[in-house]
Write an enzyme that holds these catalytic residues in place. Structure first.
Site, PDB file in Angstrom:
ATOM      1  N   ARG A 194       0.844  -1.213   0.000  1.00 12.57           N
ATOM      2  CA  ARG A 194       0.000   0.000   0.000  1.00 12.57           C
ATOM      3  C   ARG A 194       0.877   1.259   0.000  1.00 12.57           C
ATOM      4  O   ARG A 194       1.045   1.899  -1.021  1.00 12.57           O
ATOM      5  CB  ARG A 194      -0.932  -0.062   1.227  1.00 12.57           C
ATOM      6  CG  ARG A 194      -2.066   0.943   1.177  1.00 12.57           C
ATOM      7  CD  ARG A 194      -1.690   2.348   1.589  1.00 12.57           C
ATOM      8  NE  ARG A 194      -1.148   2.452   2.943  1.00 12.57           N
ATOM      9  CZ  ARG A 194      -0.630   3.587   3.433  1.00 12.57           C
ATOM     10  NH1 ARG A 194      -0.577   4.685   2.695  1.00 12.57           N
ATOM     11  NH2 ARG A 194      -0.117   3.628   4.654  1.00 12.57           N
ATOM     12  N   ASP A 195       1.502   1.579   1.106  1.00 14.95           N
ATOM     13  CA  ASP A 195       2.313   2.801   1.185  1.00 14.95           C
ATOM     14  C   ASP A 195       3.457   2.726   0.176  1.00 14.95           C
ATOM     15  O   ASP A 195       3.833   3.720  -0.450  1.00 14.95           O
ATOM     16  CB  ASP A 195       2.878   2.939   2.611  1.00 14.95           C
ATOM     17  CG  ASP A 195       3.113   4.373   3.030  1.00 14.95           C
ATOM     18  OD1 ASP A 195       3.053   5.244   2.158  1.00 14.95           O
ATOM     19  OD2 ASP A 195       3.356   4.612   4.231  1.00 14.95           O
ATOM     20  N   HIS A 209       5.564   4.541  12.595  1.00 15.82           N
ATOM     21  CA  HIS A 209       5.469   4.471  11.120  1.00 15.82           C
ATOM     22  C   HIS A 209       6.414   5.547  10.570  1.00 15.82           C
ATOM     23  O   HIS A 209       6.004   6.694  10.355  1.00 15.82           O
ATOM     24  CB  HIS A 209       4.007   4.734  10.724  1.00 15.82           C
ATOM     25  CG  HIS A 209       3.745   4.734   9.255  1.00 15.82           C
ATOM     26  ND1 HIS A 209       3.114   3.687   8.612  1.00 15.82           N
ATOM     27  CD2 HIS A 209       3.999   5.634   8.286  1.00 15.82           C
ATOM     28  CE1 HIS A 209       2.990   3.946   7.328  1.00 15.82           C
ATOM     29  NE2 HIS A 209       3.521   5.142   7.106  1.00 15.82           N
ATOM     30  N   HIS A 226       9.157   7.185   7.992  1.00 15.03           N
ATOM     31  CA  HIS A 226       9.753   7.232   6.645  1.00 15.03           C
ATOM     32  C   HIS A 226      11.234   7.598   6.788  1.00 15.03           C
ATOM     33  O   HIS A 226      11.645   8.165   7.789  1.00 15.03           O
ATOM     34  CB  HIS A 226       8.996   8.245   5.775  1.00 15.03           C
ATOM     35  CG  HIS A 226       7.661   7.727   5.323  1.00 15.03           C
ATOM     36  ND1 HIS A 226       7.439   7.267   4.045  1.00 15.03           N
ATOM     37  CD2 HIS A 226       6.489   7.561   5.995  1.00 15.03           C
ATOM     38  CE1 HIS A 226       6.172   6.849   3.944  1.00 15.03           C
ATOM     39  NE2 HIS A 226       5.580   7.016   5.112  1.00 15.03           N
ATOM     40  N   CYS A 243       4.570   9.337  -0.029  1.00 13.06           N
ATOM     41  CA  CYS A 243       3.158   9.745   0.017  1.00 13.06           C
ATOM     42  C   CYS A 243       2.882  10.679  -1.150  1.00 13.06           C
ATOM     43  O   CYS A 243       3.639  11.618  -1.394  1.00 13.06           O
ATOM     44  CB  CYS A 243       2.870  10.441   1.346  1.00 13.06           C
ATOM     45  SG  CYS A 243       1.174  11.027   1.458  1.00 13.06           S
ATOM     46  N   ASN A 276       9.094   4.214   3.441  1.00 16.32           N
ATOM     47  CA  ASN A 276       9.187   3.852   4.859  1.00 16.32           C
ATOM     48  C   ASN A 276      10.553   3.251   5.118  1.00 16.32           C
ATOM     49  O   ASN A 276      11.249   2.842   4.194  1.00 16.32           O
ATOM     50  CB  ASN A 276       8.159   2.776   5.189  1.00 16.32           C
ATOM     51  CG  ASN A 276       6.753   3.302   5.130  1.00 16.32           C
ATOM     52  OD1 ASN A 276       6.170   3.369   4.064  1.00 16.32           O
ATOM     53  ND2 ASN A 276       6.232   3.703   6.269  1.00 16.32           N
TER      54      ASN A 276
END
Ligand SMILES: CC(C)(COP(=O)([O-])OP(=O)([O-])OC[C@H]1O[C@@H](n2cnc3c(N)ncnc32)[C@H](O)[C@@H]1OP(=O)([O-])[O-])[C@@H](O)C(=O)NCCC(=O)NCCSC(=O)C[C@@](C)(O)CC(=O)[O-]
Length: 299
Positions: free
Chosen positions: A15-16, A207, A209, A240, A249
């Site tokens: 996803r990310d 979370h 990055h 993002c 990430n």
């Protein structure tokens, strides 16, 4: 606080990691990535995002991904759902866990989900109610906890306020997102201390990055405070769409290598994970941003 004995790794690569890719990635590649991650021992995979395809075209195949993945026993496959519209489709697709995502920055909230922080919380409340009635757990994200691409510094008190609202609304866990990776270890610790005044530490996730190369150091700092849930992305994929220049990430391989060295259990097979990182980066033509993945491949 002693370091946790084990951690739960939340793999956000599908996803990310992929949401910002400029070229469409075929659904079968996403499905194979998810399957390989499960085979490497990852027990929690964020597989898709039920967001507007106009806003994030790369996630437009959310139905196909969520219904096409091969479910492994003991693995949770989750998805982002910013509103009821997304949640209803996710439920049709058999999702067993979802996440809502807010921000500690007003400007980021507007850019990312087209509403203010207060409006976003109003939108999330019915998502939580509906998910609860369907027996689906909800995770909450807060973006920009260590800085915002539009507003710069973000006060820890603001992060704490939004996190508390999500937690009190019923999110079983709040994931603290350093969206643009500008945080540093002591800042991360101070932010965590502010949030942990209202939320038990075992309900918080990191979370981070890695845009400025600080993610592992920041992680170490919050593990030391007792955080035991870590979000990461295989090969450090990602960024993002609403945070220009933000890189992926922290790489899952790098996290697992560090945890192994500290004697902290994750249940993950590092070699298999590194193979997966090399496979996905070669398949989509991206550099592998995991130092551990690159080092193991060169052996
Ligand atoms: C939230 C919205 C939908 C509001 O978008 P909006 O335009 O304000 O919503 P709307 O209700 O006015 O709807 C507009 C159109 O979108 C459709 N729509 C509405 N909702 C959905 C949905 N769920 N799924 C599919 N379609 C949807 C809706 O049907 C309509 O379609 P139209 O009539 O124009 O054809 C939009 O802003 C959006 O999709 N944003 C996505 C943002 C995003 O995905 N960002 C990346 C994830 S967050 C992140 O990466 C940070 C994180 C979590 O990793 C932590 C960190 O690192 O900080």
């Amino acid at each position: 606080m002693p370091f946790p004995k084990s951690i739960r790794l939340v793999e956000v690569g599908p996803r990310d990691g992929l949401q910002n890719e400029p070229e469409p990635i075929d659904t079968p590649i996403k499905l194979e990535l998810i399957d390989r991650l499960g085979a490497a021992g990852i027990r929690y995979i964020e597989a898709a995002s039920f967001v507007s395809p106009k806003w994030v075209p790369q996630m437009a195949d959310y139905r196909e991904v969520m219904t096409g993945l091969t479910r492994r026993k003991g693995v949770t496959y989750s998805a982002l759902t910013p509103n009821l519209e997304g949640l209803e489709v996710a439920l049709e697709c058999g999702v067993e866990e979802v996440a809502v995502f807010g921000a500690a920055s007003e400007t980021f909230s507007q850019k990312n989900i087209n509403c203010s922080i207060a409006e976003s919380l109003d939108r999330f409340a019915p998502v939580l109610e509906r998910a609860k009635s369907a027996g689906v757990r909800v995770r909450g994200y807060v973006s920009c906890v260590l800085g915002c691409p539009y507003e710069g510094e973000i006060a820890p008190a603001k992060v704490a306020e939004v996190s508390k609202a999500l937690y009190e609304m019923g999110c079983y866990e709040v994931s603290l997102g350093d969206t643009i990776g500008t945080g540093t270890p002591l800042k991360a610790k101070h932010m965590l201390e502010a949030v942990a005044k209202d939320i038990p530490i075992d309900k918080l996730a990191a979370h981070f990055h890695d845009t400025y190369g600080q993610a592992l150091a920041n992680l170490y700092a919050v593990l030391e405070e007792g955080v035991a849930v870590v979000d990461s992305s295989v090969a450090g994929l990602g960024g993002c769409p609403y945070a220009k220049g933000a890189s992926g990430n922290v790489a899952s391989e790098d996290v697992v290598y560090m945890l192994n060295g500290m004697g902290i259990e994750s249940g993950i097979d590092l070699d298999k994970l590194a193979e997966t990182g090399n496979w996905i980066t070669q398949t989509i033509g991206r550099p592998n941003r995991s130092k551990v993945g690159v080092a193991l491949a060169a052996k």
